[in-house]
Design an enzyme around this catalytic site. Sequence first.
Site, PDB file in Angstrom:
ATOM      1  N   THR A  21      64.356  51.009  31.847  1.00 34.51           N
ATOM      2  CA  THR A  21      63.852  52.344  31.499  1.00 34.51           C
ATOM      3  C   THR A  21      64.879  53.291  30.890  1.00 34.51           C
ATOM      4  OG1 THR A  21      64.279  53.070  33.783  1.00 34.51           O
ATOM      5  CG2 THR A  21      62.056  52.281  33.271  1.00 34.51           C
ATOM      6  N   PHE A  52      66.847  58.816  38.465  1.00 35.67           N
ATOM      7  CA  PHE A  52      67.093  59.458  37.171  1.00 35.67           C
ATOM      8  C   PHE A  52      67.252  58.461  36.023  1.00 35.67           C
ATOM      9  CE2 PHE A  52      70.867  58.834  39.683  1.00 35.67           C
ATOM     10  CZ  PHE A  52      71.758  58.219  38.816  1.00 35.67           C
ATOM     11  N   TYR A  53      66.817  57.220  36.216  1.00 35.37           N
ATOM     12  CA  TYR A  53      67.002  56.177  35.210  1.00 35.37           C
ATOM     13  C   TYR A  53      65.912  56.225  34.134  1.00 35.37           C
ATOM     14  CZ  TYR A  53      70.593  53.669  37.919  1.00 35.37           C
ATOM     15  OH  TYR A  53      71.737  53.294  38.578  1.00 35.37           O
ATOM     16  N   GLY A  54      65.935  57.278  33.339  1.00 34.35           N
ATOM     17  CA  GLY A  54      64.992  57.362  32.233  1.00 34.35           C
ATOM     18  C   GLY A  54      65.550  58.244  31.143  1.00 34.35           C
TER      19      GLY A  54
END
Length: 333
Positions: A21, A52-54
């Site tokens: 992502t 917060f991996y986007g």
Amino acid sequence: MPLEILGKPIGPIGFGLMGFTWRPNPTPDDQAFATMKRAIDLGATFFNGGEFYGSSIRTLNLDLINRFFTKYPEYADKVVLSIKGGVDLKTLAPDGSPEFVRKSVANCISHLGTAKKLDIFECARVDHRVPIETTIAALGELVKEGRIDGISLSEVKAETIRRAAAVHKISAVEIEYSLWATEARDLGVLSTCAELGIPVIAYSPLGRGFLTGQIRSRKDLEEGDIRLPFERFSEENFPVNLQLVDEITKIAKTKGVKPSQLAIAWIKKHEEVIPGLKIIPIPGATSVEHLEENLAQVEPMTDEEFAAIGAILEKVEIKGGRYFKIAEGHLWG
């Protein structure tokens, strides 16, 4: 001895989910799901993701995990899920205050829904404004409440690990460790974890793909790739750092394995070199093909091969920091 975290068996190699992502074009669900299923079937049952991996929407990673376990609930109890959070979703600045970490955990649980329990929570970076004891005590309360089952640490120095472990049991310590990032060994993080009986989660074990030998220039990375601003991927440093890849590739060919497999075998060899150490590399993959390559069973690394690689690491100097300047300031908290 079989590896266990939170009393659950996990494979010798885990699975990092960030790459699905945190990229300009997130991986389609059908491809991501096939890869995640295959990882579990092959025994890579320690999953590591992030709040917060986007790139566009920060919570894309959590939402992907939710959709996967909603579709395949039979896999939920087989996986130990560790999620990094504790940072402002707009600025990515760490916040270790009790109020904020409670808010971060609540947000993770909200996005995961009822599909999968948040097994382990870790603050992605240490907030230097808040004593680590205060942060860990707050997370310990969440363990007591049953909101999470365990606490992990991320990007910490040996002293911080000891201070945190004095407050609450630490389930794991996540640190970047690879052929081009050996500071965790040199700074005593690995030996401290071995002494305290804390498993080490080695993130970016393939140098964010650099050590695979499949990235030969910055042109091999798509526009918007998060690696482009990193110092080691700069126009100046890239060709210099390829020297390490080329040297490692020679040994891999002699052994009859891929450079990626050699890099992971080198990390696992540390369990023999450092008594008591348990280390779980968590390479990422967005396809079944690359996943199977990373998880393939290969001959363990010999003492001679380990020594030869050690000589290479002494000779080849890696140029550039692991991140960019601002992010470097949050390392080794």
